[in-house]
Structures are given as structure tokens and as C-alpha cells.
Design an enzyme around this catalytic site. Structure first.
Site, PDB file in Angstrom:
ATOM      1  N   HIS A 161      -1.215   7.125   4.981  1.00 18.27           N
ATOM      2  CA  HIS A 161       0.014   6.719   5.665  1.00 18.27           C
ATOM      3  C   HIS A 161       0.980   7.883   5.523  1.00 18.27           C
ATOM      4  O   HIS A 161       1.290   8.301   4.394  1.00 18.27           O
ATOM      5  CB  HIS A 161       0.641   5.490   5.004  1.00 18.27           C
ATOM      6  CG  HIS A 161      -0.287   4.322   4.890  1.00 18.27           C
ATOM      7  ND1 HIS A 161      -0.627   3.523   5.963  1.00 18.27           N
ATOM      8  CD2 HIS A 161      -0.951   3.830   3.836  1.00 18.27           C
ATOM      9  CE1 HIS A 161      -1.458   2.587   5.560  1.00 18.27           C
ATOM     10  NE2 HIS A 161      -1.681   2.746   4.276  1.00 18.27           N
TER      11      HIS A 161
ATOM     12  N   ALA B 237       0.796  -1.222   0.000  1.00 19.32           N
ATOM     13  CA  ALA B 237       0.000   0.000   0.000  1.00 19.32           C
ATOM     14  C   ALA B 237       0.831   1.277   0.000  1.00 19.32           C
ATOM     15  O   ALA B 237       0.270   2.368  -0.078  1.00 19.32           O
ATOM     16  CB  ALA B 237      -0.907  -0.007   1.234  1.00 19.32           C
TER      17      ALA B 237
HETATM   18  N1  LIG Z   1       1.712  -5.228   2.148  1.00  9.82           N
HETATM   19  C1  LIG Z   1       0.667  -4.429   2.266  1.00  9.82           C
HETATM   20  O1  LIG Z   1       0.780  -3.190   2.199  1.00  9.82           O
HETATM   21  C2  LIG Z   1      -0.703  -5.025   2.452  1.00  9.82           C
HETATM   22  C3  LIG Z   1      -1.825  -4.225   2.245  1.00  9.82           C
HETATM   23  C4  LIG Z   1      -3.079  -4.811   2.418  1.00  9.82           C
HETATM   24  C5  LIG Z   1      -3.196  -6.132   2.823  1.00  9.82           C
HETATM   25  N2  LIG Z   1      -2.080  -6.877   3.050  1.00  9.82           N
HETATM   26  C6  LIG Z   1      -2.177  -8.282   3.508  1.00  9.82           C
HETATM   27  O2  LIG Z   1      -2.454  -9.125   2.403  1.00  9.82           O
HETATM   28  C7  LIG Z   1      -3.087 -10.321   2.880  1.00  9.82           C
HETATM   29  C8  LIG Z   1      -4.310 -10.629   2.021  1.00  9.82           C
HETATM   30  O3  LIG Z   1      -5.254  -9.579   2.138  1.00  9.82           O
HETATM   31  P1  LIG Z   1      -6.729  -9.690   1.527  1.00  9.82           P
HETATM   32  O4  LIG Z   1      -7.391  -8.393   1.777  1.00  9.82           O
HETATM   33  O5  LIG Z   1      -6.687 -10.236   0.125  1.00  9.82           O
HETATM   34  O6  LIG Z   1      -7.357 -10.806   2.494  1.00  9.82           O
HETATM   35  P2  LIG Z   1      -8.685 -11.656   2.283  1.00  9.82           P
HETATM   36  O7  LIG Z   1      -9.110 -12.093   3.645  1.00  9.82           O
HETATM   37  O8  LIG Z   1      -9.660 -10.959   1.393  1.00  9.82           O
HETATM   38  O9  LIG Z   1      -8.162 -12.951   1.468  1.00  9.82           O
HETATM   39  C9  LIG Z   1      -7.310 -13.922   2.008  1.00  9.82           C
HETATM   40  C10 LIG Z   1      -7.695 -15.259   1.379  1.00  9.82           C
HETATM   41  O10 LIG Z   1      -6.677 -16.224   1.688  1.00  9.82           O
HETATM   42  C11 LIG Z   1      -7.299 -17.474   1.916  1.00  9.82           C
HETATM   43  N3  LIG Z   1      -6.398 -18.336   2.689  1.00  9.82           N
HETATM   44  C12 LIG Z   1      -6.243 -18.422   4.034  1.00  9.82           C
HETATM   45  N4  LIG Z   1      -5.306 -19.349   4.331  1.00  9.82           N
HETATM   46  C13 LIG Z   1      -4.859 -19.840   3.161  1.00  9.82           C
HETATM   47  C14 LIG Z   1      -3.885 -20.814   2.808  1.00  9.82           C
HETATM   48  N5  LIG Z   1      -3.173 -21.475   3.742  1.00  9.82           N
HETATM   49  N6  LIG Z   1      -3.667 -21.075   1.496  1.00  9.82           N
HETATM   50  C15 LIG Z   1      -4.367 -20.409   0.550  1.00  9.82           C
HETATM   51  N7  LIG Z   1      -5.311 -19.484   0.813  1.00  9.82           N
HETATM   52  C16 LIG Z   1      -5.552 -19.203   2.106  1.00  9.82           C
HETATM   53  C17 LIG Z   1      -8.586 -17.124   2.642  1.00  9.82           C
HETATM   54  O11 LIG Z   1      -9.538 -18.176   2.521  1.00  9.82           O
HETATM   55  C18 LIG Z   1      -9.014 -15.833   1.929  1.00  9.82           C
HETATM   56  O12 LIG Z   1      -9.890 -16.111   0.856  1.00  9.82           O
HETATM   57  C19 LIG Z   1      -3.429 -10.040   4.361  1.00  9.82           C
HETATM   58  O13 LIG Z   1      -2.449 -10.666   5.171  1.00  9.82           O
HETATM   59  C20 LIG Z   1      -3.309  -8.544   4.479  1.00  9.82           C
HETATM   60  O14 LIG Z   1      -2.975  -8.140   5.792  1.00  9.82           O
HETATM   61  C21 LIG Z   1      -0.843  -6.354   2.847  1.00  9.82           C
END
Ligand SMILES: NC(=O)c1ccc[n+]([C@@H]2O[C@H](COP(=O)([O-])OP(=O)(O)OC[C@H]3O[C@@H](n4cnc5c(N)ncnc54)[C@H](O)[C@@H]3O)[C@@H](O)[C@H]2O)c1
Length: 259
Positions: free
Chosen positions: A210, A111
Site C-alpha cells: 500500500h 493493514a
Molecule cells: N481494516 C483492514 O485493514 C482489514 C484488513 C484485512 C481484512 N479486513 C476485513 O476484516 C474482515 C474479516 O476478515 P477475515 O479475513 O478474518 O475474514 P474471514 O472470511 O476469514 O472470516 C470472517 C468470519 O466471520 C463469520 N461471520 C459472518 N457473518 C457473521 C456474523 N453475523 N456474526 C459472526 N460471525 C460472522 C464468517 O462465518 C467467517 O468465519 C473482512 O471484512 C475483511 O475485509 C480489514
């Protein structure tokens, strides 16, 4: 480059669809793994199959999934692009991933921006002070560890309120879905202890902001990022899957890109 996607939630589904539709030159979708979701039109498969058909796996599945499946991805020889960067606040996880290769570990900028300059400046000399302040819609910041009274106060808030301020490692652990960015800044400056993070709840915030300020021997920096939240998942920003796609494009095609 054949790309597997771990997690078909708000980030993974956008990444997988873009790859399926050929929007990333040099990259194609190998498959998608998600134990809970099977979005229509995506080639769902199991993890062993994904690992045998992918050159690189995008982790967009959450902190737990990165901890559990990350080493397996890398030891199978696939590169790994990490989106759940906040998981790396856990002591030793990054070292474990780096040692699990032959696959290489890449971190998504997610982000925020400015990480390249912070990284360069930290190489010149250690930062004296780094602060990242994140402001999000109050309702998206309710956490399981909050008391019912605190959670309700947050839902009903009518003015901005600073929820927590402290070392990046602590704040990342307290807000696992909202403070990936604090971990990204700490990793960029290669110093978890110098980074202070704050999470501010603003009931009226239309955008997630941020603000990163940093001072050290290389100079003084201030980056302000104001992202539109994902309509599906307000804890996340709409741009995050596109940060993944831009990283994939840079990895897949030999062209002049910023690194
Ligand atoms: N780096 C960044 O700046 C940033 C920004 C936003 C979100 N994120 C992170 O990215 C990740 C994903 O976010 P999102 O909004 O897509 O989440 P989300 O909850 O919409 O999707 C996550 C998906 O992963 C699946 N999942 C869970 N365990 C799993 C496994 N072992 N194998 C495969 N799939 C699995 C879940 O069923 C779910 O559908 C989160 O950890 C979030 O914190 C990072």
C-alpha cells in the site's frame, strides 16, 4: 477488559486465541460468535450471550455483519472495535453506529500505518491530494462483478495490471475485501472525496503493498507498507490481527501508547 470476538475467520481466530492464551495484558476472552465456524479450543456462544459478558466486541466478521450486528453491540453497552472499516463507505453507517451507543466505536488501523499523522495533518488544514495505491497478488483480486473473461485474464496475468482507479468510496465498494485501507485513509483525513484509490494486480507480488501519498497545508507525506499476506486468506495481511491485539492492549492497560 472482557473481549468478545465476532467472526472466527482468519483475523478473529488469531485474536481470540491470543486473548484466550493471555497474551494481551488486561484483556481476557469473553466468547466468540460465528454462525459458520467452531474452531476447536475457542468458547463459541450466541450473540446475546456475548453481549451480556463483554465490555468490548471485536468485529472481524465482514461488512454485512458490521451493518447488521454493530448497532446491537453498541446499544447493549459494549464498545466496538471495527475491522471491516470498508463497510463505513456506505452512506450513514458510521453515523448510525455512533448514535447507537452507549458503547463507543473504535476503528482498527488494520493493514496500514500513518493514519495518526494524516489525521493530525488534516486537522491543521484540508488535504489537496491523497492517493492510496494497493498492489496484491492478481489471483486474490477476482471479484463477483467481473466478467468470466476479465476474471480469467486476471488469473492468467503475467505482468502487473491496474484494475481500477477512482474515488475511495467507489473502489472500497468494488473490492470489499481488499480496499478497507482506502476507507481507513478517507476516515483519517475526514474527506472521502479527496482520496483517490487504485488497485493493482501483480501476479508476482510476494507481498501486499500500500503506497499512500498525501499533500496539504501541513506538508507532504509518503508511506509505503509491504505486508506479508495471510497464508489462510490471501486477500488479508498477516499483521491485521496483531493491529487488533495492539489496539486492545492500548485500551485495556493504562500505559503510555501512541494514539
Ligand atoms: N481494516 C483492514 O485493514 C482489514 C484488513 C484485512 C481484512 N479486513 C476485513 O476484516 C474482515 C474479516 O476478515 P477475515 O479475513 O478474518 O475474514 P474471514 O472470511 O476469514 O472470516 C470472517 C468470519 O466471520 C463469520 N461471520 C459472518 N457473518 C457473521 C456474523 N453475523 N456474526 C459472526 N460471525 C460472522 C464468517 O462465518 C467467517 O468465519 C473482512 O471484512 C475483511 O475485509 C480489514
Amino acid at each position: 477488559m472482557k473481549v468478545g470476538v465476532l467472526g472466527a475467520g482468519s483475523i478473529g481466530s488469531v485474536v481470540a486465541e491470543a486473548l484466550r492464551d493471555g497474551l494481551v495484558p488486561g484483556a481476557e476472552l469473553a466468547g466468540v460468535v460465528d454462525p459458520a465456524l467452531s474452531p476447536a479450543g475457542l468458547p463459541m456462544c450466541a450473540l446475546p450471550e456475548l453481549l451480556s459478558t463483554s465490555d468490548l466486541v471485536v468485529e472481524a466478521a465482514g461488512q454485512r455483519a458490521l451493518t447488521d450486528a454493530g448497532p446491537q453491540v453498541l446499544s447493549a453497552g459494549c464498545d466496538l472495535l471495527v475491522v471491516s472499516v470498508g463497510a463505513l463507505a456506505a452512506d450513514g453507517l458510521l453515523e448510525k453506529l455512533l448514535a447507537a451507543g452507549p458503547g463507543a466505536v473504535h476503528l482498527s488501523t488494520g493493514a496500514i500505518g500513518g493514519l495518526d499523522l494524516l489525521r493530525s495533518a488534516a486537522l491543521l488544514g484540508q488535504f489537496e491530494r491523497v492517493v492510496i495505491e494497493t498492489t496484491k497478488k492478481a489471483s486474490s483480486l477476482v471479484q463477483p462483478w467481473m466478467s468470466e473473461a476479465e476474471a480469467e485474464e486476471l488469473r492468467q496475468a503475467t505482468a502487473p495490471v491496474e484494475l481500477r482507479r477512482g474515488p475511495a468510496r467507489e473502489i472500497t465498494a468494488a473490492f470489499p475485501k481488499s480496499a478497507n485501507v482506502a476507507a481507513s485513509v478517507a476516515l483519517a483525513v475526514r474527506d472521502w472525496d479527496v482520496v483517490e484509490a487504485a488497485v493493482i494486480a501483480d501476479p508476482a507480488a510476494p507481498l501486499t503493498s500500500h503506497v499512500i501519498t498525501a499533500a496539504g497545508p501541513a506538508g507532504e507525506y509518503r508511506f509505503e507498507i509491504r505486508n506479508r499476506p495471510s497464508p489462510q486468506t490471501p486477500t488479508s495481511s498477516q499483521v491485521v490481527p496483531y493491529a487488533v491485539l495492539s489496539a486492545l492492549e492500548a485500551l485495556a492497560t493504562p500505559r503510555a501508547v501512541f494514539r
